[in-house]
Motif scaffolding. Structure first.
Motif, mmCIF file in Angstrom:
data_model
loop_
_atom_site.group_PDB
_atom_site.id
_atom_site.type_symbol
_atom_site.label_atom_id
_atom_site.label_comp_id
_atom_site.label_asym_id
_atom_site.label_seq_id
_atom_site.Cartn_x
_atom_site.Cartn_y
_atom_site.Cartn_z
ATOM 1 N N ASN A 216 0.850 -1.196 0.000
ATOM 2 C CA ASN A 216 0.000 0.000 0.000
ATOM 3 C C ASN A 216 0.876 1.233 0.000
ATOM 4 O OD1 ASN A 216 -2.654 -1.157 0.280
ATOM 5 N ND2 ASN A 216 -1.957 -1.832 2.298
ATOM 6 N N GLY A 218 0.712 5.567 0.653
ATOM 7 C CA GLY A 218 0.027 6.834 0.977
ATOM 8 C C GLY A 218 1.038 7.960 0.838
ATOM 9 N N GLU A 220 2.392 11.598 0.902
ATOM 10 C CA GLU A 220 2.096 12.957 1.366
ATOM 11 C C GLU A 220 2.816 13.919 0.425
ATOM 12 O OE1 GLU A 220 2.932 13.340 5.669
ATOM 13 O OE2 GLU A 220 3.066 11.161 5.679
ATOM 14 N N PRO A 301 -3.492 11.814 0.690
ATOM 15 C CA PRO A 301 -4.665 10.965 0.503
ATOM 16 C C PRO A 301 -4.646 9.826 1.517
ATOM 17 C CG PRO A 301 -2.950 10.254 -0.987
ATOM 18 C CD PRO A 301 -2.349 11.348 -0.124
ATOM 19 N N VAL A 302 -5.747 9.121 1.643
ATOM 20 C CA VAL A 302 -5.728 7.855 2.367
ATOM 21 C C VAL A 302 -4.982 6.847 1.486
ATOM 22 C CG1 VAL A 302 -7.156 5.996 3.311
ATOM 23 C CG2 VAL A 302 -7.938 8.383 3.445
ATOM 24 N N TYR A 303 -4.238 5.961 2.125
ATOM 25 C CA TYR A 303 -3.418 5.024 1.347
ATOM 26 C C TYR A 303 -4.256 4.068 0.500
ATOM 27 C CZ TYR A 303 -4.401 1.557 5.005
ATOM 28 O OH TYR A 303 -5.022 0.700 5.867
ATOM 29 N N ASN A 349 4.308 6.687 2.511
ATOM 30 C CA ASN A 349 3.931 5.745 3.570
ATOM 31 C C ASN A 349 3.642 4.407 2.923
ATOM 32 O OD1 ASN A 349 3.424 7.512 6.201
ATOM 33 N ND2 ASN A 349 2.869 8.682 4.395
ATOM 34 N N SER A 351 3.267 0.036 3.271
ATOM 35 C CA SER A 351 3.090 -1.170 4.098
ATOM 36 C C SER A 351 2.781 -2.357 3.207
ATOM 37 C CB SER A 351 1.958 -0.961 5.104
ATOM 38 O OG SER A 351 0.734 -0.791 4.410
ATOM 39 N N ASN A 359 -2.485 -6.272 7.940
ATOM 40 C CA ASN A 359 -1.313 -5.420 7.719
ATOM 41 C C ASN A 359 -0.092 -6.124 8.321
ATOM 42 O OD1 ASN A 359 0.727 -3.554 7.698
ATOM 43 N ND2 ASN A 359 -0.422 -1.937 8.739
ATOM 44 N N ARG A 460 8.632 10.344 17.366
ATOM 45 C CA ARG A 460 8.909 10.354 15.934
ATOM 46 C C ARG A 460 10.285 10.926 15.676
ATOM 47 N NH1 ARG A 460 4.651 10.520 12.095
ATOM 48 N NH2 ARG A 460 2.726 9.953 13.105
ATOM 49 N N ASN A 471 2.553 1.489 11.986
ATOM 50 C CA ASN A 471 2.196 0.226 11.333
ATOM 51 C C ASN A 471 2.570 0.279 9.857
ATOM 52 O OD1 ASN A 471 0.373 1.993 10.302
ATOM 53 N ND2 ASN A 471 -1.441 0.920 11.025
ATOM 54 N N LYS A 472 3.549 1.114 9.565
ATOM 55 C CA LYS A 472 3.986 1.330 8.180
ATOM 56 C C LYS A 472 5.363 1.963 8.216
ATOM 57 C CE LYS A 472 2.065 6.023 7.999
ATOM 58 N NZ LYS A 472 1.628 6.343 9.336
ATOM 59 N N GLU A 474 7.789 4.913 6.442
ATOM 60 C CA GLU A 474 7.629 6.161 5.713
ATOM 61 C C GLU A 474 8.956 6.432 5.004
ATOM 62 O OE1 GLU A 474 5.667 8.960 8.250
ATOM 63 O OE2 GLU A 474 6.134 10.641 6.937
HETATM 64 P P1 ADP Z 1 1.326 9.896 10.182
HETATM 65 O O1 ADP Z 1 0.791 11.065 10.954
HETATM 66 O O2 ADP Z 1 1.761 8.734 10.978
HETATM 67 O O3 ADP Z 1 2.279 10.264 9.100
HETATM 68 P P2 ADP Z 1 -1.132 9.894 8.796
HETATM 69 O O4 ADP Z 1 -2.364 9.291 9.362
HETATM 70 O O5 ADP Z 1 -1.023 11.365 8.678
HETATM 71 O O6 ADP Z 1 0.070 9.257 9.533
HETATM 72 O O7 ADP Z 1 -0.901 9.254 7.409
HETATM 73 C C1 ADP Z 1 0.035 9.654 6.540
HETATM 74 C C2 ADP Z 1 -0.199 8.837 5.313
HETATM 75 O O8 ADP Z 1 0.068 7.466 5.627
HETATM 76 C C3 ADP Z 1 -1.636 8.868 4.803
HETATM 77 O O9 ADP Z 1 -1.593 8.896 3.401
HETATM 78 C C4 ADP Z 1 -2.179 7.564 5.319
HETATM 79 O O10 ADP Z 1 -3.272 7.094 4.569
HETATM 80 C C5 ADP Z 1 -0.971 6.672 5.145
HETATM 81 N N1 ADP Z 1 -1.070 5.402 5.871
HETATM 82 C C6 ADP Z 1 -1.664 5.159 7.049
HETATM 83 N N2 ADP Z 1 -1.601 3.830 7.341
HETATM 84 C C7 ADP Z 1 -0.933 3.235 6.308
HETATM 85 C C8 ADP Z 1 -0.563 1.901 5.992
HETATM 86 N N3 ADP Z 1 -0.841 0.875 6.781
HETATM 87 N N4 ADP Z 1 0.092 1.698 4.834
HETATM 88 C C9 ADP Z 1 0.393 2.696 4.007
HETATM 89 N N5 ADP Z 1 0.060 3.951 4.251
HETATM 90 C C10 ADP Z 1 -0.598 4.235 5.373
#
Ligand code: ADP
Ligand code: MG
Length: 714
Positions: A216, A218, A220, A301-303, A349, A351, A359, A460, A471-472, A474
């Motif tokens: 997957n 996501g 940013e 976006p959402v992943y 992001n 995973s 996951n 972080r 759970n991923k 970055e």
């Molecule tokens: P963070 O604050 O930890 O960076 P966010 O919720 O802001 O996390 O998400 C950042 C990006 O990571 C978004 O695009 C989100 O959809 C994506 N994301 C969240 N969970 C996963 C996952 N399991 N695999 C891949 N991308 C993910």
């Protein structure tokens, strides 16, 4: 008055945001409106056809040619119902931009009559002229044939613009000889390699249910917006996407008040428009905010599954580019549009998950007891350690050279940040089975009206190029303008390599032999722990420490790209069927060429602006000074400007000479080397003189919109 000043007063007079009836077009009811998604498929296809197509899309069945005519018919009906007049295969050649060639549905049938036609063949296969796309030597100019092939995994969509609707079919692009000429094919191949070996590992852990493992993504996306009226007067922004000149603004980002600050009305209008258009395309735009630098923003976006998410990121970037002018803005996606303030990146992001929704990077509450999670985690850690050099190469380009390692973006050293909880578990595992996991506890805020917050087990680290975030992972070092297919392809392939090795080792082990498993995992920790780093990646000490640990630190593109021609890289990509040696070396050739071309365009542009804009402004100012009554102060300025004018003329000549040297270097790789050693420093020297002139020459004569205007007037 210069054109620049006219633009400035125009902005002051018309600082209004475009308004729209946003409630009429709120989220849920427009979502996916322009996508041939599952519901549209159900509506426009006969049941058996629909079912078969779904099984292919979901990865359970190979592509079946027998249904394509029926699918094409349904797709056409759907597109015509939405006003489409044309269709196009849409792909991502090695230019890094998307490509499309439109054909109308109309087919004349004689007698002045015409019908609409769209066959299965039209849907499945296209034949663009492959010779005009970069092929890295795979295709000679006279060998024109290439094909596009429908990628069922990425949804068909409509490009709806005020002046027309185009049915758009995501495709892969191959040469007549069957070699990948695009970004999509290697990505899909890498997914399959990773999926195959991940399943082998899962089977050892007793999972007999899951049928598929995929990744997957996501991304940013960071970007800048500047007022178009100003930007039009910056040939450098128009041609290179970044400012090649510009003295620092008296005020920059030092007050730290832009990040997450209130969003200006005009920017919100753009963002709202963007979200709405993305939702219509089924792109799950989720987050939007101001970024650190003035004029800088982010959307996330959402992943989604990687091939869809990667296509969607291309659409996000082109939608931003398309919509910005409607708001009187210019969209800047370059990694470093402005010197001296933050540049833009893309946090990928990433995973791995199974088709039944697990996951594989989810540690659960007690990661130490989650052997399967630890196995996948370690596979990724090993991948980053063993293949750090090619991961670095996968994010290398001219724009990134301004950003990586510049104390605003991760260094060029690949390392993995795990956070204290997992670091601790991994340390335990190095010695034997891990027996405990640290937990976060609660955070008391000191005021009874505020809730007690559950605290994460781990802080972080924003300086890490590759960080575990819950759970991923970055991958934070990717450039803002980059198509993400290639870094994802390299990451998938590197992880596939680790998983294959792990699966081979597990093959020799009884299921439930957890002692044996611990030995294997401890071994991976021992061999790869040097890549783990939780400290400040921006610090000098880390550079020294990384060198001691033997981690590669390839600072520029020219240092980074050769990793792709190492025997290790060739073996890796061919072993997993991702890229043949020929395909890999073609890609490398394209990257070298692109680097040299980009640098050369920048140098041309710098010479042009310095000669035809900055020098004349300087001369005019000298004329004014010479007319002014002589005084100690005026004479001193006169002397300084005269000196700078001479220096400017010399610096222009020196830059041209350096370019000339580069062109004589022979191979493209040698040319790139001369660019780094000679041309870029000459261009920087020219910029230093020009930027000093900007601080001396009368403001009403200066032709280029200044940083203080570009960054704050929008
Ligand atoms: P963070 O604050 O930890 O960076 P966010 O919720 O802001 O996390 O998400 C950042 C990006 O990571 C978004 O695009 C989100 O959809 C994506 N994301 C969240 N969970 C996963 C996952 N399991 N695999 C891949 N991308 C993910
Ligand atoms: Mg994030």
């Amino acid at each position: 008055m210069t054109a620049r000043h006219e633009a400035i007063s125009d902005i002051a007079a018309h600082r209004v945001a475009k308004t729209q009836d946003y409630l009429e077009q709120a989220g849920a009811d427009i979502y996916g409106q322009y996508v041939f998604h599952e519901e549209a498929q159900r509506q426009y296809l006969a049941k058996p056809i629909f079912r078969k197509l779904r099984r292919t899309i979901e990865g359970h069945e190979p592509f079946d040619r027998a249904i394509v005519d029926a699918v094409a018919h349904g797709v056409k009906e759907w597109a015509l119902a939405h006003g489409a007049t044309h269709y196009t295969h849409w792909f991502v050649p090695m230019t890094g931009s998307t490509a499309e060639k439109h054909d109308s549905f109309l087919t004349p049938i004689g007698d002045g009559q015409t019908i609409t036609e769209f066959s299965g063949q039209n849907l499945v296969q296209g034949e663009p002229d492959a010779s005009s796309f970069p092929s890295g030597g795979i295709r000679a100019t006279f060998e024109a044939r290439g094909y596009t092939a429908w990628d069922v995994t990425s949804p068909i969509f409509l490009q709806v613009e005020p002046n027309g609707v185009t049915l758009t079919i995501p495709t892969a692009f191959v040469s007549f000889t069957g070699e990948a000429l695009d970004h999509k094919i290697p990505l899909l191949r890498s997914q399959e390699a990773l999926g195959k070996h991940a399943l082998r590992v899962l089977r050892w852990f007793g999972n007999s249910e899951s049928k598929r493992v995929f990744t997957n993504i996501g991304p940013e996306q960071e970007y800048f917006l500047v007022d178009r009226r100003l930007a039009e007067h910056r040939p450098d922004l128009l041609l290179t996407g970044r400012t090649l000149f510009g003295a620092a603004s008296p005020k920059g980002q030092e007050l730290e008040d832009q990040y997450f600050g209130p969003i200006r009305e005009r920017i919100l209008a753009f963002m709202m428009d963007l979200d709405r258009e993305l939702w219509r395309l089924g792109i799950p735009a989720k987050t939007r905010h101001n970024e650190v630098a003035p004029g800088q923003f982010e959307m996330a976006p959402v992943y989604e599954p990687t091939s869809v998410g990667s296509d969607h990121n291309m659409i996000v970037m082109s939608m931003m580019r398309r919509l910005a002018p409607q708001h009187g803005l210019m969209f800047l996606i370059h990694e470093k549009p402005f010197a001296g303030i933050n540049g833009s990146g893309k946090h990928n992001n990433w995973s791995m998950s199974t088709d039944d929704g697990e996951n594989l990077l989810d540690p659960g509450n007690d990661p130490h007891a989650n052997a399967q999670f630890l196995a996948f985690l370690l596979a990724v850690i090993r991948a980053v350690n063993v293949h750090a050099d090619i991961l670095r190469a996968s994010i290398a380009d001219a724009g990134q050279d301004h950003r990586l390692g510049a104390n605003e973006a991760p260094p060029a050293i690949m390392s993995v940040f795990l956070g204290s909880q997992l670091e601790d578990v991994i340390e335990q595992l190095e010695q034997g089975p891990a027996s405990a996991s640290k937990h976060g506890g609660d955070l008391e805020l000191g005021a009874t009206s505020l809730p007690v917050l559950p605290k994460d087990a781990t802080d972080r680290n924003r300086t890490s190029p590759f960080a575990f975030t819950g759970n991923k992972f970055e991958f934070r070092a990717v450039g803002s303008s980059a198509p993400i297919y290639w870094p994802q392809t390299v990451l998938n392939t590197a992880v596939a390599d680790s998983l294959a090795q792990l699966a081979d080792a597990l093959d020799g082990l009884e299921p439930s032999d957890f002692e044996g498993l611990t030995t294997i995992l401890s071994g991976i920790v021992k061999e790869n722990k040097q890549v783990l780093f939780g400290g400040n990646g921006y610090s000098e000490e880390w550079h020294a420490e990384a060198e001691r640990r033997g981690l590669p630190n390839n600072r520029t593109t020219v240092d980074a790209l050769p990793a792709l021609e190492s025997p290790k890289a060739k073996d890796l990509f061919s072993k997993f069927g991702v890229l043949s040696e020929r395909e890999l070396s073609a890609r490398l050739e394209i990257y070298w060429e692109r680097y040299v071309k980009v640098q050369n365009i920048e140098a041309n542009c710098a010479v042009d602006i310095a000669s035809t804009m900055i020098l004349p402004a300087t001369a005019r100012y000298l004329g004014d000074l010479n007319k002014a009554p002589s005084s100690r102060g005026i004479n001193a300025i006169c002397e300084r400007v005269t000196g700078l004018a001479d220096a400017l003329v010399d610096a222009i000549a020196a830059l041209e000479q350096a370019q000339h040297k580069a062109h004589e270097a022979g191979s493209v790789q040698a040319e790139a080397g001369v660019f780094v050693k000679k041309v870029i420093p000459a261009q920087e020297a020219l910029r230093t003189v020009a930027d000093e002139l900007e601080t001396v020459v009368a403001d009403d004569l200066w032709p280029l919109p200044k940083y203080r205007e570009l960054l704050f007037q929008y």
